[in-house]
Every structure is written in structure tokens, then in C-alpha cells.
Design a protein around this motif. Structure first.
Motif, PDB file in Angstrom:
ATOM      1  N   MET A 111       0.820  -1.217   0.000  1.00  0.00           N
ATOM      2  CA  MET A 111       0.000   0.000   0.000  1.00  0.00           C
ATOM      3  C   MET A 111       0.850   1.262   0.000  1.00  0.00           C
ATOM      4  SD  MET A 111      -2.928  -1.039   2.751  1.00  0.00           S
ATOM      5  CE  MET A 111      -3.751   0.540   2.566  1.00  0.00           C
ATOM      6  N   ILE A 112       1.839   1.302   0.863  1.00  0.00           N
ATOM      7  CA  ILE A 112       2.688   2.483   1.005  1.00  0.00           C
ATOM      8  C   ILE A 112       4.154   2.065   0.884  1.00  0.00           C
ATOM      9  CG2 ILE A 112       3.466   4.311   2.563  1.00  0.00           C
ATOM     10  CD1 ILE A 112       0.729   4.838   1.569  1.00  0.00           C
ATOM     11  N   ILE A 113       4.912   2.805   0.104  1.00  0.00           N
ATOM     12  CA  ILE A 113       6.353   2.565  -0.021  1.00  0.00           C
ATOM     13  C   ILE A 113       7.096   3.831   0.398  1.00  0.00           C
ATOM     14  CG2 ILE A 113       8.260   2.126  -1.608  1.00  0.00           C
ATOM     15  CD1 ILE A 113       6.424   0.428  -3.272  1.00  0.00           C
ATOM     16  N   LEU A 114       8.074   3.701   1.284  1.00  0.00           N
ATOM     17  CA  LEU A 114       8.915   4.814   1.711  1.00  0.00           C
ATOM     18  C   LEU A 114      10.304   4.643   1.094  1.00  0.00           C
ATOM     19  CD1 LEU A 114       8.087   5.015   5.532  1.00  0.00           C
ATOM     20  CD2 LEU A 114       6.909   6.116   3.629  1.00  0.00           C
ATOM     21  N   LYS A 115      10.796   5.682   0.444  1.00  0.00           N
ATOM     22  CA  LYS A 115      12.137   5.661  -0.127  1.00  0.00           C
ATOM     23  C   LYS A 115      12.953   6.774   0.519  1.00  0.00           C
ATOM     24  CE  LYS A 115      10.526   3.968  -4.641  1.00  0.00           C
ATOM     25  NZ  LYS A 115      10.477   4.248  -6.099  1.00  0.00           N
ATOM     26  N   PHE A 116      14.106   6.428   1.077  1.00  0.00           N
ATOM     27  CA  PHE A 116      14.971   7.393   1.739  1.00  0.00           C
ATOM     28  C   PHE A 116      16.184   7.674   0.857  1.00  0.00           C
ATOM     29  CE2 PHE A 116      13.007   7.370   5.930  1.00  0.00           C
ATOM     30  CZ  PHE A 116      12.257   6.212   5.877  1.00  0.00           C
ATOM     31  N   THR A 159      23.699  18.264   3.898  1.00  0.00           N
ATOM     32  CA  THR A 159      23.015  17.125   3.294  1.00  0.00           C
ATOM     33  C   THR A 159      21.896  16.654   4.208  1.00  0.00           C
ATOM     34  OG1 THR A 159      25.056  16.428   2.201  1.00  0.00           O
ATOM     35  CG2 THR A 159      23.281  14.802   2.360  1.00  0.00           C
ATOM     36  N   PHE A 160      20.672  16.588   3.670  1.00  0.00           N
ATOM     37  CA  PHE A 160      19.512  16.157   4.435  1.00  0.00           C
ATOM     38  C   PHE A 160      18.986  14.838   3.890  1.00  0.00           C
ATOM     39  CE2 PHE A 160      19.752  20.630   5.340  1.00  0.00           C
ATOM     40  CZ  PHE A 160      19.331  20.743   6.651  1.00  0.00           C
ATOM     41  N   ILE A 161      18.220  14.139   4.709  1.00  0.00           N
ATOM     42  CA  ILE A 161      17.593  12.898   4.284  1.00  0.00           C
ATOM     43  C   ILE A 161      16.155  13.204   3.869  1.00  0.00           C
ATOM     44  CG2 ILE A 161      16.815  10.601   4.991  1.00  0.00           C
ATOM     45  CD1 ILE A 161      19.172  10.457   6.870  1.00  0.00           C
ATOM     46  N   ARG A 162      15.830  12.877   2.621  1.00  0.00           N
ATOM     47  CA  ARG A 162      14.482  13.084   2.105  1.00  0.00           C
ATOM     48  C   ARG A 162      13.730  11.759   2.137  1.00  0.00           C
ATOM     49  NH1 ARG A 162      14.700  17.686  -1.156  1.00  0.00           N
ATOM     50  NH2 ARG A 162      12.429  17.702  -1.110  1.00  0.00           N
ATOM     51  N   VAL A 163      12.432  11.840   2.292  1.00  0.00           N
ATOM     52  CA  VAL A 163      11.571  10.658   2.315  1.00  0.00           C
ATOM     53  C   VAL A 163      10.513  10.815   1.229  1.00  0.00           C
ATOM     54  CG1 VAL A 163      10.110   9.157   3.712  1.00  0.00           C
ATOM     55  CG2 VAL A 163      11.878  10.557   4.810  1.00  0.00           C
ATOM     56  N   GLU A 164      10.539   9.927   0.256  1.00  0.00           N
ATOM     57  CA  GLU A 164       9.523   9.909  -0.791  1.00  0.00           C
ATOM     58  C   GLU A 164       8.478   8.866  -0.421  1.00  0.00           C
ATOM     59  OE1 GLU A 164      10.111  10.146  -5.380  1.00  0.00           O
ATOM     60  OE2 GLU A 164       9.916   8.026  -4.871  1.00  0.00           O
ATOM     61  N   VAL A 165       7.230   9.290  -0.301  1.00  0.00           N
ATOM     62  CA  VAL A 165       6.136   8.397   0.070  1.00  0.00           C
ATOM     63  C   VAL A 165       5.279   8.136  -1.163  1.00  0.00           C
ATOM     64  CG1 VAL A 165       4.165   8.045   1.592  1.00  0.00           C
ATOM     65  CG2 VAL A 165       6.139   9.353   2.394  1.00  0.00           C
ATOM     66  N   CYS A 166       5.183   6.870  -1.542  1.00  0.00           N
ATOM     67  CA  CYS A 166       4.409   6.477  -2.716  1.00  0.00           C
ATOM     68  C   CYS A 166       3.189   5.680  -2.262  1.00  0.00           C
ATOM     69  CB  CYS A 166       5.249   5.629  -3.666  1.00  0.00           C
ATOM     70  SG  CYS A 166       6.790   6.404  -4.187  1.00  0.00           S
ATOM     71  N   ALA A 167       2.011   6.128  -2.663  1.00  0.00           N
ATOM     72  CA  ALA A 167       0.769   5.411  -2.347  1.00  0.00           C
ATOM     73  C   ALA A 167       0.435   4.484  -3.508  1.00  0.00           C
ATOM     74  CB  ALA A 167      -0.366   6.406  -2.096  1.00  0.00           C
ATOM     75  N   ASN A 168       0.652   3.193  -3.312  1.00  0.00           N
ATOM     76  CA  ASN A 168       0.392   2.221  -4.372  1.00  0.00           C
ATOM     77  C   ASN A 168      -1.064   1.796  -4.459  1.00  0.00           C
ATOM     78  OD1 ASN A 168       3.005   2.235  -5.184  1.00  0.00           O
ATOM     79  ND2 ASN A 168       3.553   0.246  -4.356  1.00  0.00           N
ATOM     80  N   TYR A 169      -1.818   2.052  -3.398  1.00  0.00           N
ATOM     81  CA  TYR A 169      -3.234   1.675  -3.370  1.00  0.00           C
ATOM     82  C   TYR A 169      -4.055   2.882  -3.799  1.00  0.00           C
ATOM     83  CZ  TYR A 169      -7.624  -0.228  -1.520  1.00  0.00           C
ATOM     84  OH  TYR A 169      -8.906  -0.682  -1.380  1.00  0.00           O
ATOM     85  N   CYS A 170      -4.793   2.755  -4.907  1.00  0.00           N
ATOM     86  CA  CYS A 170      -5.420   3.914  -5.550  1.00  0.00           C
ATOM     87  C   CYS A 170      -6.461   4.611  -4.677  1.00  0.00           C
ATOM     88  CB  CYS A 170      -6.049   3.501  -6.879  1.00  0.00           C
ATOM     89  SG  CYS A 170      -7.358   2.258  -6.714  1.00  0.00           S
TER      90      CYS A 170
END
Length: 293
Positions: free
Chosen positions: A1-6, A16-27
Motif C-alpha cells: 500500500m505504502i512505499i517509503l524511499k529514503f 546534506t539532508f535525508i528526504r523521504v519519498e512516500v508512494c501510495a500504491n493503493y489507488c
């Protein structure tokens, strides 16, 4: 459902900062609240992200930034890093009408497995905010904006003037914050001149600042809003516009987007667009029916 990419990202002052990309795979997911804690060697947790975002049919990716830089992290290396491993404790809330998940499905990118038992949950420093409270907060801020209550500044374009609140603008944009806490003219005049943006773009930007929502986004409005978000360092808005533009790439607009990405030094958007152009160029150059021209 949810994928977190750091991933790491270069910020101001070469930090330098750490970014978090949140992808919602469940429509069906329309909203989520995300909390991330930094876990030290004793298992105690310190909050480094507490935010939420909305999703639409076209926007399924959002971007957040953790509240510490790599340089700050290395100063506490002995206490924070365990065998050179950065350990984070993540909580993600999704409205209950969607099927729930209560476990990590998998950890990618070669990360070692992390035992949840190492985390002292009593060390969590923040309390969960119920989703209904978050929704009410957004509705209240939306009313404050729409009704122009207690406004103390204006965003002024060539053809329009839009009342706003300094504290809310400052909370959502580092650029606005610097304007209002420094000795710049915007602090004393109560007016911010934005002559390079049109009325529609400013209205959309303000609506997002107050409610984190985007309405009826189209290609041109997304490009204009992307540029505005970059100018005023509204990172989540820039990310949402970037996701929309990536999802609506075509042979007709790819070159324009490549120019836009280059102008704003967005390497991720630029790389994505270059790959699209390359793939479509290769596809169009292949001979049909095995015959070469």
C-alpha cells in the motif's frame, strides 16, 4: 500500500539532508499521516518527522525532509549510529476504511533487518494526532483563508491582491519566513509583491499552503505552480507538482519540461524527462516490419 524511499539531498549551506519519498500504491488512499523517529543506541526515540499529506487520482507521491542534517548526525555518531547503521522507527496512519497493514512487508536496498524489540516505545516523544483532528484542522485553516479572517499581509500580483497570514506563510515556506523575521520591506509594509506569478498560480499556492490540497490541476497550471513552489521553497508542493508532470509526460511536452527542470536545477525531474525522451526517440527510430529505411 505504502512505499517509503529514503535518499540524501543537498540543502542550503551545502548541508546534506535525508528526504523521504512516500508512494501510495493503493489507488483509494486519499490521506496519510507519517511520523518518523530516530532511534539511538539505547533504544530511545527522537521525533524527526511528523507530517501528513493528501493524495488525488493524479498525485500519488509526496516528499518530506527529516529534521536533521547529515552533519548534525555525525556530531552524535557514537550515540546515534549502531555499527554504522542509522535506525529509524516509522509510523504511518491511513483512514480506517482502507485495508490496514500492521507490519513491514520488506526492506530493500540492502538494509539489514531491524528488530522492533530494540525500540523503546516509551521513548517516543510525540503523541498521535487522530485523523479526524487533522481533517478538522485543515478545514479550519481553509475557512480562515477563504473568509479572509484576521489577515495581516497581502500577496500582490500585477492584477490582484490576496490577503494572507504571516505566521501561516512562514510555517509553510522558508522564503516567506525569512521575509517576515528579517528587516526586509515585506515585514514593515504588510505586502509581498509577486509580479512574476499570475493570479491563478498565487491562488492555487495559497490554497495548498492552507489546506495541502490541489484542485483541477492541468499541465500549464502544474508547471506554473511547480516554479512558484521552488521559488518559495514549499517542498511538498514542488514534489506533488513534479509527480503530476512526470505522470502526464508526452512527446508534445517533454522538451518543455526538460527546460523547466533545467531552469530549476531539479536533477530528478530532469533525469526522468531525459529517459522519457530517449526511450521515445529510440522507439520512433526502430524500423517497422523489420524493414530499414
Amino acid at each position: 500500500m505504502i512505499i517509503l524511499k529514503f535518499f540524501p539531498s543537498l540543502g542550503q549551506n551545502s548541508e546534506t539532508f535525508i528526504r523521504v519519498e512516500v508512494c501510495a500504491n493503493y489507488c483509494a488512499i486519499e490521506f496519510l499521516a507519517l511520523r518518523i523517529h530516530l532511534v539511538d543506541s539505547s533504544g530511545d526515540c527522537t521525533e524527526c518527522l511528523n507530517d501528513e499529506s493528501t493524495f488525488t487520482e493524479t498525485i500519488k507521491t509526496v516528499l518530506f525532509t527529516l529534521a536533521f542534517s547529515n552533519e548534525e548526525l555525525m556530531k552524535k555518531e557514537k550515540r546515534i549510529l549502531q555499527n554504522d547503521i542509522l535506525q529509524l522507527y516509522c509510523e504511518c496512519d491511513i483512514p480506517s476504511r482502507y485495508c490496514g497493514i500492521q507490519q513491514i512487508e520488506k526492506i530493500c536496498y540492502g538494509c539489514p533487518s531491524i528488530q522492533e524489540g530494540n525500540v523503546t516505545k516509551e521513548g517516543l516523544k510525540s503523541k498521535k494526532m487522530p485523523l479526524v483532528s487533522t481533517k478538522a484542522l485543515k478545514e479550519n485553516l481553509g475557512s480562515l483563508y477563504k473568509e479572509n479572517l484576521l489577515c495581516d499581509t497581502k500577496l500582490k500580483t500585477k492584477t490582484g491582491s490576496f490577503p494572507a497570514h504571516k505566521n501561516i506563510l512562514s510555517a509553510r515556506s522558508l522564503v516567506f519566513r525569512k521575509m517576515f523575521i528579517s528587516d526586509m520591506k515585506e515585514k514593515s509594509t504588510g505586502c509581498v509583491d509577486i509580479e512574476d506569478l499570475d493570479d491563478d498560480t498565487v491562488q492555487r499556492m495559497l490554497l495548498y499552503i492552507y489546506t495541502a490540497t490541489l484542485q483541477d490541476l492541468q499541465w500549464d497550471s502544474a508547471c506554473n505552480l511547480y516554479a512558484a513552489a521552488d521559488k518559495y521553497e514549499i517542498l511538498s508542493l514542488k514534489s506533488e507538482c513534479s509527480s503530476f508532470l512526470k505522470d502526464h509526460l508526452s512527446s508534445d511536452n517533454a522538451l518543455d519540461l526538460l527546460i523547466l527542470a533545467d531552469m530549476h536545477q531539479d536533477e530528478d525531474l530532469k533525469s526522468n524527462t531525459e529517459k522519457f525522451i530517449l526511450n521515445h526517440t529510440e522507439a520512433s527510430s526502430k524500423p517497422m516490419n523489420g524493414n530499414s529505411s
